[in-house]
Scaffold this active site. Structure first.
Site, PDB file in Angstrom:
ATOM      1  CB  SER A   1     -17.958 104.077  86.774  1.00  0.00           C
ATOM      2  OG  SER A   1     -16.804 104.253  87.357  1.00  0.00           O
TER       3      SER A   1
ATOM      4  CE  LYS B   1     -15.579 107.165  85.499  1.00  0.00           C
ATOM      5  NZ  LYS B   1     -15.696 106.148  86.457  1.00  0.00           N
TER       6      LYS B   1
ATOM      7  CB  SER C   1     -15.168 103.190  83.354  1.00  0.00           C
ATOM      8  OG  SER C   1     -15.977 103.850  84.274  1.00  0.00           O
TER       9      SER C   1
END
Length: 386
Positions: A87, A90, A145
Protein backbone atom coordinates in the site's frame (compact mmCIF):
# COMPACT_ATOMS: atom_id res chain seq x y z
CA UNK A 1 13.80 10.95 -14.95
CA UNK A 2 11.90 11.80 -18.07
CA UNK A 3 13.88 11.01 -21.18
CA UNK A 4 13.14 13.38 -23.99
CA UNK A 5 14.77 12.31 -27.21
CA UNK A 6 14.04 12.32 -30.91
CA UNK A 7 15.64 8.88 -31.23
CA UNK A 8 13.38 5.80 -31.05
CA UNK A 9 16.18 3.28 -30.80
CA UNK A 10 16.59 1.57 -27.43
CA UNK A 11 20.35 1.67 -27.77
CA UNK A 12 20.25 5.35 -28.58
CA UNK A 13 18.06 6.07 -25.58
CA UNK A 14 20.34 4.03 -23.32
CA UNK A 15 23.37 5.92 -24.47
CA UNK A 16 21.65 9.27 -24.10
CA UNK A 17 20.50 8.39 -20.60
CA UNK A 18 23.91 7.12 -19.53
CA UNK A 19 25.71 10.23 -20.72
CA UNK A 20 23.18 12.58 -19.19
CA UNK A 21 23.44 10.75 -15.89
CA UNK A 22 27.22 10.56 -15.78
CA UNK A 23 27.62 14.29 -15.85
CA UNK A 24 25.63 14.60 -12.62
CA UNK A 25 28.11 12.83 -10.38
CA UNK A 26 31.26 14.81 -9.61
CA UNK A 27 34.00 12.65 -8.17
CA UNK A 28 33.97 12.89 -4.37
CA UNK A 29 36.98 14.26 -2.58
CA UNK A 30 38.56 11.01 -1.37
CA UNK A 31 40.51 12.86 1.30
CA UNK A 32 37.33 14.17 2.89
CA UNK A 33 34.95 11.22 2.59
CA UNK A 34 34.89 7.43 2.64
CA UNK A 35 32.48 4.87 1.27
CA UNK A 36 31.02 2.34 3.71
CA UNK A 37 29.94 -0.94 2.15
CA UNK A 38 27.61 -1.73 5.05
CA UNK A 39 26.76 -5.05 6.71
CA UNK A 40 24.81 -6.36 3.73
CA UNK A 41 27.39 -5.28 1.19
CA UNK A 42 24.66 -3.35 -0.66
CA UNK A 43 24.79 -0.01 1.10
CA UNK A 44 25.84 3.21 -0.52
CA UNK A 45 26.99 6.00 1.76
CA UNK A 46 29.79 8.54 1.67
CA UNK A 47 30.93 9.35 5.20
CA UNK A 48 33.04 12.30 6.19
CA UNK A 49 35.41 12.09 9.17
CA UNK A 50 33.43 11.88 12.42
CA UNK A 51 30.22 10.70 10.77
CA UNK A 52 28.35 7.90 12.54
CA UNK A 53 28.51 4.53 10.82
CA UNK A 54 25.39 3.15 9.20
CA UNK A 55 23.33 1.04 11.62
CA UNK A 56 24.18 -2.63 11.36
CA UNK A 57 20.82 -4.01 12.47
CA UNK A 58 18.69 -3.03 9.49
CA UNK A 59 17.46 -6.18 7.75
CA UNK A 60 15.37 -4.56 5.02
CA UNK A 61 15.89 -5.77 1.50
CA UNK A 62 16.05 -2.15 0.41
CA UNK A 63 15.96 1.32 1.93
CA UNK A 64 16.67 4.97 1.19
CA UNK A 65 17.45 7.87 3.54
CA UNK A 66 17.05 11.30 1.97
CA UNK A 67 16.63 15.00 2.64
CA UNK A 68 12.98 15.68 1.80
CA UNK A 69 13.65 19.32 0.92
CA UNK A 70 16.63 19.01 -1.42
CA UNK A 71 16.25 15.40 -2.50
CA UNK A 72 19.81 14.59 -1.40
CA UNK A 73 20.19 10.86 -0.77
CA UNK A 74 22.25 10.31 2.40
CA UNK A 75 22.35 6.52 2.26
CA UNK A 76 20.70 3.63 0.49
CA UNK A 77 20.61 -0.14 0.15
CA UNK A 78 19.50 -1.70 -3.13
CA UNK A 79 17.76 1.56 -3.95
CA UNK A 80 16.59 0.41 -7.39
CA UNK A 81 15.76 -3.20 -6.54
CA UNK A 82 12.29 -3.85 -7.93
CA UNK A 83 10.01 -5.16 -5.18
CA UNK A 84 6.23 -5.32 -4.60
CA UNK A 85 5.32 -2.09 -2.81
CA UNK A 86 2.01 -3.04 -1.13
CA UNK A 87 0.00 0.00 0.00
CA UNK A 88 2.92 2.41 -0.12
CA UNK A 89 1.92 2.63 -3.80
CA UNK A 90 -1.11 4.57 -2.58
CA UNK A 91 1.26 7.54 -2.30
CA UNK A 92 1.61 7.56 -6.07
CA UNK A 93 -2.16 7.12 -6.37
CA UNK A 94 -2.66 10.20 -4.19
CA UNK A 95 -0.05 12.30 -5.96
CA UNK A 96 -1.73 11.41 -9.25
CA UNK A 97 -5.43 11.76 -8.36
CA UNK A 98 -5.49 14.53 -5.73
CA UNK A 99 -5.19 17.32 -8.32
CA UNK A 100 -8.25 16.01 -10.20
CA UNK A 101 -10.69 15.65 -7.29
CA UNK A 102 -12.09 18.46 -5.18
CA UNK A 103 -12.07 17.66 -1.46
CA UNK A 104 -15.47 19.24 -0.88
CA UNK A 105 -17.29 17.30 -3.60
CA UNK A 106 -19.73 14.57 -2.55
CA UNK A 107 -20.37 11.21 -4.20
CA UNK A 108 -22.96 8.50 -3.65
CA UNK A 109 -21.16 5.16 -3.88
CA UNK A 110 -22.51 2.49 -6.21
CA UNK A 111 -21.94 -1.26 -6.22
CA UNK A 112 -19.94 -0.80 -9.39
CA UNK A 113 -17.57 1.59 -7.66
CA UNK A 114 -16.59 -1.20 -5.26
CA UNK A 115 -16.30 -3.97 -7.83
CA UNK A 116 -13.01 -5.87 -8.05
CA UNK A 117 -11.65 -5.31 -4.54
CA UNK A 118 -9.13 -8.08 -3.87
CA UNK A 119 -9.72 -10.72 -1.17
CA UNK A 120 -8.14 -9.85 2.18
CA UNK A 121 -7.88 -6.16 1.30
CA UNK A 122 -7.74 -3.59 4.05
CA UNK A 123 -11.02 -1.65 4.15
CA UNK A 124 -12.23 1.52 5.80
CA UNK A 125 -15.90 0.49 5.47
CA UNK A 126 -17.25 2.34 2.44
CA UNK A 127 -20.91 1.39 1.92
CA UNK A 128 -22.79 1.38 -1.39
CA UNK A 129 -25.67 3.83 -1.38
CA UNK A 130 -23.95 6.11 1.12
CA UNK A 131 -22.87 9.62 0.14
CA UNK A 132 -19.33 10.58 1.08
CA UNK A 133 -17.30 13.71 0.83
CA UNK A 134 -14.13 13.23 -1.19
CA UNK A 135 -12.00 14.34 1.76
CA UNK A 136 -13.51 11.55 3.89
CA UNK A 137 -12.54 9.02 1.25
CA UNK A 138 -8.98 10.32 1.22
CA UNK A 139 -8.79 9.91 5.00
CA UNK A 140 -9.97 6.35 4.44
CA UNK A 141 -7.05 5.87 2.08
CA UNK A 142 -4.35 7.39 4.26
CA UNK A 143 -5.48 6.21 7.71
CA UNK A 144 -7.11 2.83 7.12
CA UNK A 145 -5.34 2.10 3.84
CA UNK A 146 -8.82 1.37 2.53
CA UNK A 147 -8.80 -0.30 -0.86
CA UNK A 148 -12.53 0.36 -0.96
CA UNK A 149 -11.87 4.10 -0.73
CA UNK A 150 -9.22 3.82 -3.46
CA UNK A 151 -11.69 2.08 -5.77
CA UNK A 152 -14.26 4.83 -5.33
CA UNK A 153 -11.76 7.63 -5.84
CA UNK A 154 -10.35 5.89 -8.91
CA UNK A 155 -13.86 5.65 -10.33
CA UNK A 156 -14.20 9.40 -9.85
CA UNK A 157 -10.83 9.86 -11.51
CA UNK A 158 -11.81 8.19 -14.76
CA UNK A 159 -11.79 4.52 -13.84
CA UNK A 160 -9.43 1.83 -12.60
CA UNK A 161 -7.38 1.29 -15.75
CA UNK A 162 -7.30 4.97 -16.60
CA UNK A 163 -6.01 5.77 -13.12
CA UNK A 164 -3.32 3.10 -13.39
CA UNK A 165 -2.20 4.62 -16.68
CA UNK A 166 -2.13 8.09 -15.16
CA UNK A 167 -0.05 6.77 -12.25
CA UNK A 168 2.42 5.15 -14.61
CA UNK A 169 2.84 8.36 -16.54
CA UNK A 170 3.19 10.37 -13.33
CA UNK A 171 5.89 8.03 -12.06
CA UNK A 172 7.90 8.54 -15.22
CA UNK A 173 7.55 12.31 -15.05
CA UNK A 174 8.83 12.22 -11.46
CA UNK A 175 11.87 10.22 -12.52
CA UNK A 176 10.64 6.96 -10.95
CA UNK A 177 11.74 4.41 -13.54
CA UNK A 178 11.53 1.26 -11.40
CA UNK A 179 7.75 1.39 -10.87
CA UNK A 180 5.21 -0.61 -12.86
CA UNK A 181 1.59 0.10 -11.93
CA UNK A 182 -1.08 -2.59 -12.34
CA UNK A 183 -3.39 -2.10 -9.33
CA UNK A 184 -3.66 1.49 -8.04
CA UNK A 185 -4.34 0.37 -4.45
CA UNK A 186 -1.04 -1.55 -4.19
CA UNK A 187 -2.75 -4.95 -4.00
CA UNK A 188 -0.44 -7.82 -4.94
CA UNK A 189 -0.70 -8.15 -8.69
CA UNK A 190 1.70 -9.90 -11.09
CA UNK A 191 4.11 -7.41 -12.61
CA UNK A 192 3.49 -4.65 -10.08
CA UNK A 193 6.76 -3.40 -8.60
CA UNK A 194 8.42 -0.30 -7.26
CA UNK A 195 11.67 0.45 -5.43
CA UNK A 196 12.90 2.18 -2.30
CA UNK A 197 14.12 5.01 -4.49
CA UNK A 198 10.81 5.47 -6.31
CA UNK A 199 8.79 5.33 -3.08
CA UNK A 200 10.98 8.11 -1.69
CA UNK A 201 10.31 10.12 -4.84
CA UNK A 202 6.54 9.64 -4.39
CA UNK A 203 6.66 10.56 -0.71
CA UNK A 204 8.63 13.71 -1.44
CA UNK A 205 6.28 14.74 -4.24
CA UNK A 206 3.33 14.19 -1.91
CA UNK A 207 4.76 16.36 0.85
CA UNK A 208 4.94 19.23 -1.62
CA UNK A 209 1.11 19.24 -1.66
CA UNK A 210 -0.61 20.70 1.44
CA UNK A 211 -3.58 18.34 1.10
CA UNK A 212 -1.36 15.24 0.87
CA UNK A 213 0.70 16.46 3.83
CA UNK A 214 -2.43 16.99 5.90
CA UNK A 215 -3.90 13.58 5.11
CA UNK A 216 -0.67 11.64 5.64
CA UNK A 217 -0.02 13.30 9.02
CA UNK A 218 -3.51 12.66 10.44
CA UNK A 219 -3.33 10.08 13.24
CA UNK A 220 -7.04 9.81 14.04
CA UNK A 221 -10.31 10.83 12.35
CA UNK A 222 -14.04 10.16 12.19
CA UNK A 223 -15.36 8.26 9.18
CA UNK A 224 -19.02 8.36 8.08
CA UNK A 225 -21.01 5.16 8.54
CA UNK A 226 -23.49 3.24 10.64
CA UNK A 227 -25.97 6.09 10.76
CA UNK A 228 -23.33 8.45 12.10
CA UNK A 229 -19.57 8.07 12.18
CA UNK A 230 -16.84 5.98 13.80
CA UNK A 231 -13.21 6.50 14.65
CA UNK A 232 -10.37 5.34 12.46
CA UNK A 233 -6.69 5.26 13.46
CA UNK A 234 -3.74 5.61 11.13
CA UNK A 235 -2.13 2.21 10.51
CA UNK A 236 1.29 3.92 10.37
CA UNK A 237 2.40 3.09 13.94
CA UNK A 238 5.23 5.62 13.93
CA UNK A 239 2.51 8.26 13.59
CA UNK A 240 -0.30 6.78 15.70
CA UNK A 241 1.84 5.18 18.41
CA UNK A 242 -0.43 2.13 18.27
CA UNK A 243 0.40 -1.48 19.12
CA UNK A 244 3.23 -0.55 21.46
CA UNK A 245 5.24 1.25 18.78
CA UNK A 246 6.46 4.56 20.15
CA UNK A 247 5.49 7.58 18.09
CA UNK A 248 8.58 9.04 16.41
CA UNK A 249 9.51 12.59 17.49
CA UNK A 250 8.60 15.07 14.79
CA UNK A 251 6.87 12.43 12.66
CA UNK A 252 5.11 13.80 9.59
CA UNK A 253 3.73 10.57 8.04
CA UNK A 254 3.61 9.15 5.33
CA UNK A 255 2.30 5.64 4.46
CA UNK A 256 2.80 2.01 5.44
CA UNK A 257 1.89 -1.18 3.61
CA UNK A 258 1.71 -4.94 3.97
CA UNK A 259 0.87 -7.91 1.81
CA UNK A 260 2.02 -11.52 2.11
CA UNK A 261 4.08 -11.06 -1.04
CA UNK A 262 5.56 -7.64 -0.31
CA UNK A 263 6.06 -8.08 3.41
CA UNK A 264 6.03 -4.82 5.35
CA UNK A 265 6.82 -1.60 3.57
CA UNK A 266 6.95 1.99 4.83
CA UNK A 267 7.56 5.55 3.72
CA UNK A 268 8.27 7.70 6.79
CA UNK A 269 9.07 11.39 7.11
CA UNK A 270 10.04 13.32 10.24
CA UNK A 271 11.04 16.89 10.94
CA UNK A 272 13.57 18.12 13.48
CA UNK A 273 14.26 21.83 13.47
CA UNK A 274 14.49 22.99 9.88
CA UNK A 275 15.30 19.53 8.56
CA UNK A 276 12.85 17.00 7.18
CA UNK A 277 14.14 13.49 6.63
CA UNK A 278 12.51 10.92 4.37
CA UNK A 279 13.07 7.17 4.82
CA UNK A 280 11.72 4.25 2.82
CA UNK A 281 11.98 0.68 4.12
CA UNK A 282 11.03 -2.41 2.11
CA UNK A 283 10.50 -5.89 3.53
CA UNK A 284 12.57 -6.40 6.71
CA UNK A 285 13.88 -9.94 6.93
CA UNK A 286 13.97 -10.19 10.74
CA UNK A 287 12.21 -8.89 13.83
CA UNK A 288 8.53 -9.62 13.28
CA UNK A 289 5.65 -7.65 11.82
CA UNK A 290 6.59 -4.33 13.40
CA UNK A 291 10.27 -4.42 12.46
CA UNK A 292 9.59 -2.05 9.59
CA UNK A 293 8.85 0.72 12.10
CA UNK A 294 11.88 0.07 14.26
CA UNK A 295 14.18 -0.11 11.27
CA UNK A 296 12.75 3.15 9.95
CA UNK A 297 13.28 4.66 13.41
CA UNK A 298 16.90 3.52 13.37
CA UNK A 299 17.49 5.02 9.96
CA UNK A 300 15.79 8.30 10.89
CA UNK A 301 17.95 8.54 14.03
CA UNK A 302 21.07 7.90 11.97
CA UNK A 303 20.08 10.39 9.30
CA UNK A 304 19.53 13.27 11.71
CA UNK A 305 22.86 12.55 13.42
CA UNK A 306 24.81 12.15 10.21
CA UNK A 307 23.16 14.96 8.25
CA UNK A 308 26.12 17.33 8.21
CA UNK A 309 28.77 14.66 7.82
CA UNK A 310 27.79 12.71 4.74
CA UNK A 311 28.06 13.49 1.07
CA UNK A 312 25.20 12.77 -1.29
CA UNK A 313 25.22 9.40 -3.02
CA UNK A 314 22.23 10.29 -5.14
CA UNK A 315 19.32 12.65 -5.64
CA UNK A 316 15.55 12.26 -5.77
CA UNK A 317 15.38 15.09 -8.28
CA UNK A 318 14.42 14.00 -11.79
CA UNK A 319 17.19 14.33 -14.33
CA UNK A 320 16.51 17.06 -16.83
CA UNK A 321 17.84 17.23 -20.35
CA UNK A 322 20.80 19.56 -20.57
CA UNK A 323 20.54 22.67 -22.72
CA UNK A 324 24.29 22.95 -23.30
CA UNK A 325 25.13 22.73 -27.01
CA UNK A 326 28.43 21.09 -26.09
CA UNK A 327 26.70 18.44 -24.02
CA UNK A 328 24.13 17.86 -26.75
CA UNK A 329 26.93 17.37 -29.24
CA UNK A 330 28.60 14.87 -26.91
CA UNK A 331 25.32 13.00 -26.47
CA UNK A 332 24.67 12.83 -30.18
CA UNK A 333 28.22 11.65 -30.85
CA UNK A 334 27.87 8.80 -28.39
CA UNK A 335 24.42 7.96 -29.71
CA UNK A 336 25.71 7.80 -33.25
CA UNK A 337 28.39 5.38 -32.15
CA UNK A 338 25.91 2.82 -30.86
CA UNK A 339 22.84 3.47 -33.05
CA UNK A 340 21.83 0.29 -34.88
CA UNK A 341 21.32 0.52 -38.61
CA UNK A 342 17.60 -0.29 -38.30
CA UNK A 343 15.91 1.57 -35.49
CA UNK A 344 12.58 0.42 -34.10
CA UNK A 345 10.51 3.43 -35.00
CA UNK A 346 7.29 1.94 -33.65
CA UNK A 347 8.36 1.40 -30.05
CA UNK A 348 6.29 3.34 -27.52
CA UNK A 349 8.26 5.95 -25.63
CA UNK A 350 7.42 4.93 -22.06
CA UNK A 351 8.27 1.29 -22.72
CA UNK A 352 11.67 2.30 -23.97
CA UNK A 353 12.17 4.45 -20.93
CA UNK A 354 11.43 1.42 -18.80
CA UNK A 355 13.92 -0.61 -20.82
CA UNK A 356 16.54 2.02 -20.22
CA UNK A 357 15.93 1.74 -16.50
CA UNK A 358 16.36 -2.03 -16.64
CA UNK A 359 19.58 -1.77 -18.60
CA UNK A 360 21.11 0.81 -16.33
CA UNK A 361 20.01 -1.04 -13.20
CA UNK A 362 22.29 -3.92 -14.19
CA UNK A 363 25.22 -1.69 -13.30
CA UNK A 364 24.28 -2.13 -9.61
CA UNK A 365 25.85 0.28 -7.18
CA UNK A 366 27.37 2.38 -9.94
CA UNK A 367 23.89 2.99 -11.34
CA UNK A 368 22.79 4.70 -8.12
CA UNK A 369 25.96 6.75 -7.86
CA UNK A 370 25.84 7.83 -11.47
CA UNK A 371 22.13 8.09 -12.00
CA UNK A 372 21.24 10.55 -9.26
CA UNK A 373 24.60 12.10 -8.29
CA UNK A 374 24.68 9.98 -7.15
CA UNK A 375 13.93 -4.34 4.94
CA UNK A 376 11.53 -11.29 6.77
CA UNK A 377 9.61 -10.54 9.71
CA UNK A 378 5.96 -11.04 9.02
CA UNK A 379 2.82 -10.43 10.97
CA UNK A 380 0.26 -13.20 11.10
CA UNK A 381 -0.56 -14.22 7.54
CA UNK A 382 -4.27 -13.82 8.10
CA UNK A 383 -4.15 -10.12 8.81
CA UNK A 384 -5.53 -7.84 6.10
CA UNK A 385 -3.23 -6.12 3.72
CA UNK A 386 -2.41 -2.51 4.43
Amino acid sequence: MVIRSGFRSMAALTATAAIGLCCLAPAPDSSASATQAGPSGGEQVSLRPGAPALPGDVSALAYVVADARTGKVLAARNAHRKLPPASTLKTLFAVTALPHLRAEDRHTVSEQDLAGIGPGSSLVGVEPGHTYQVSDLWRGVFLSSGNDAVHVLAALNGGWEETAAQMQAKARRLGALDTEVVSPDGYDTPGQVSSAFDLAVFGRAGLARPDFAEYCSTAWAQFPGGGGSYGIVNTNRLLSGANGIARYPGIVGIKNGYTSNAGNTLIAAAKQGERTLLVTVMNPQAGGGYAVYEEARTLLDWGFKAWDNVDAVGSLEPVRATKSPTRQAQIQAHVAAVRPEAADEGAPGWSLTSSVAGGLAAAGTLFLLVRRRTIRGRRERKRPTE
